[in-house]
Design an enzyme around this catalytic site. Sequence first.
Site, short mmCIF file in Angstrom:
data_model
loop_
_atom_site.label_atom_id
_atom_site.label_comp_id
_atom_site.label_asym_id
_atom_site.label_seq_id
_atom_site.Cartn_x
_atom_site.Cartn_y
_atom_site.Cartn_z
N ARG A 42 -1.54 -7.94 13.89
CA ARG A 42 -2.02 -7.00 12.94
C ARG A 42 -2.86 -7.55 11.98
O ARG A 42 -4.10 -7.03 11.45
CB ARG A 42 -0.80 -6.27 12.12
CG ARG A 42 -0.45 -4.87 13.02
CD ARG A 42 1.22 -4.58 12.91
NE ARG A 42 1.55 -4.36 11.38
CZ ARG A 42 2.70 -4.59 10.95
NH1 ARG A 42 3.54 -5.42 11.62
NH2 ARG A 42 2.98 -4.37 9.67
N ARG A 97 11.29 -2.99 10.63
CA ARG A 97 10.29 -2.12 11.30
C ARG A 97 10.13 -2.91 12.73
O ARG A 97 10.27 -4.10 12.65
CB ARG A 97 9.27 -2.26 10.64
CG ARG A 97 8.74 -0.72 10.28
CD ARG A 97 7.57 -0.57 9.33
NE ARG A 97 6.40 -0.83 9.89
CZ ARG A 97 5.14 -0.74 9.38
NH1 ARG A 97 5.08 -0.08 8.41
NH2 ARG A 97 4.05 -1.08 10.08
N ARG A 110 10.50 -7.67 4.66
CA ARG A 110 10.46 -6.16 4.53
C ARG A 110 11.63 -5.44 5.18
O ARG A 110 11.78 -5.75 6.43
CB ARG A 110 9.22 -5.78 4.89
CG ARG A 110 9.01 -4.16 4.85
CD ARG A 110 7.59 -3.61 4.96
NE ARG A 110 6.86 -3.59 6.23
CZ ARG A 110 5.48 -3.06 6.05
NH1 ARG A 110 5.12 -2.55 5.14
NH2 ARG A 110 5.08 -3.14 7.46
N LYS A 136 0.90 -1.29 0.05
CA LYS A 136 0.12 0.03 0.00
C LYS A 136 0.77 1.27 -0.04
O LYS A 136 0.66 2.08 -0.68
CB LYS A 136 -0.77 -0.03 1.31
CG LYS A 136 -2.12 -0.20 1.12
CD LYS A 136 -2.87 0.00 2.36
CE LYS A 136 -2.28 -0.77 3.50
NZ LYS A 136 -2.44 -0.35 4.87
N ARG A 180 -9.58 2.43 9.74
CA ARG A 180 -9.32 0.99 9.93
C ARG A 180 -10.32 0.29 10.83
O ARG A 180 -10.31 -0.86 11.09
CB ARG A 180 -7.82 0.82 10.74
CG ARG A 180 -6.67 0.38 9.94
CD ARG A 180 -5.78 0.12 11.11
NE ARG A 180 -4.34 -0.28 10.68
CZ ARG A 180 -3.51 0.34 9.80
NH1 ARG A 180 -3.60 1.40 9.34
NH2 ARG A 180 -2.29 -0.18 9.72
P1 ADP Z 1 0.68 -1.66 8.46
O1 ADP Z 1 -0.39 -1.32 7.15
O2 ADP Z 1 1.76 -2.23 7.97
O3 ADP Z 1 0.19 -2.08 9.74
P2 ADP Z 1 0.92 1.22 9.35
O4 ADP Z 1 2.26 2.00 8.98
O5 ADP Z 1 -0.48 1.63 8.34
O6 ADP Z 1 1.47 -0.34 8.91
O7 ADP Z 1 0.34 1.14 10.61
C1 ADP Z 1 1.39 0.83 11.61
C2 ADP Z 1 0.72 0.98 13.11
O8 ADP Z 1 0.16 2.13 13.34
C3 ADP Z 1 -0.69 -0.06 13.05
O9 ADP Z 1 -0.25 -1.27 13.61
C4 ADP Z 1 -1.41 0.73 14.22
O10 ADP Z 1 -0.73 0.46 15.71
C5 ADP Z 1 -0.94 2.13 13.93
N1 ADP Z 1 -2.08 2.63 13.31
C6 ADP Z 1 -2.02 3.39 11.96
N2 ADP Z 1 -3.02 3.71 11.30
C7 ADP Z 1 -4.08 3.55 12.34
C8 ADP Z 1 -5.45 3.94 12.31
N3 ADP Z 1 -6.19 4.28 11.48
N4 ADP Z 1 -6.12 3.54 13.67
C9 ADP Z 1 -5.30 2.96 14.64
N5 ADP Z 1 -4.10 2.60 14.71
C10 ADP Z 1 -3.41 2.74 13.41
#
Ligand code: ADP
Length: 221
Positions: free
Chosen positions: A172, A161, A129, A17, A92
């Site tokens: 996740r 990461r 990754r 993404k 989300r």
């Molecule tokens: P990935 O898609 O690999 O999980 P992201 O970079 O989108 O990675 O998100 C990393 C972390 O940031 C998530 O696991 C969560 O803890 C937090 N996070 C990101 N966006 C949200 C959201 N919209 N609501 C709640 N937590 C979020």
Amino acid sequence: MTRGARLVVLGKQGAGKGTQCVRLSHYLAVPHISTGDMLRAAVKAGTEFGQLAKAYMDRGELIPDDVILGIVEDRLAEPDATRGFLLDGFPRTTVQAKALDEMVGPKAIDLALDLEVPTELVLQRLSSRRVCSTCGANYSLEVPPKLNWTCDLCGGEVVQRPDDTESAIRRRLDLYEESTAPLLEFYSDRNLLSVVDGVGTPDEVMERLVEVVDRARTSAG
Ligand code: ADP
Ligand code: ZN
């Protein structure tokens, strides 16, 4: 979509993404708003909030809805977002999707894209990754930076990461099924959902995304 496009991009972790959203936001000339990137910036800045967020993120848990909603609302109030936006990693949860409707109006979202990648492939991608700790550029064990795990773009250190550990990845993906997958129905009920096959080279996937976006723009006039 005569005014700037307003898009949300859904899809499992590791579906590629991030990279595609950056490219698509350039194509559409709208800001790329990634809640993950914003949270990682707060972690890096070492603020009190950043430390709190890190505790959730490293475990693969979601940040509480009210917290993330405050952040997104502030970001959407910035002048550049009046042109449109591409939301990456938000919403989300159903609570977040409904709150977004309240922020921008229920008719304001033009398109929800779901980048579809099978879970086995996602698991494989996430464990290999690697990301630049300075600019966030993505690499992998298969496609490493040219030199010594330093970023091709900025020279930063390329690392795994902290939330790409096996247990955080599993958490996740579970949360994705539980909280985020229901959003596919939320947006398809509103006739806004397009599912795009996320398997292929980045260029192939990008081509599919552009095709879907262009089609949506033409049909909206
Ligand atoms: P990935 O898609 O690999 O999980 P992201 O970079 O989108 O990675 O998100 C990393 C972390 O940031 C998530 O696991 C969560 O803890 C937090 N996070 C990101 N966006 C949200 C959201 N919209 N609501 C709640 N937590 C979020
Ligand atoms: Zn970099």
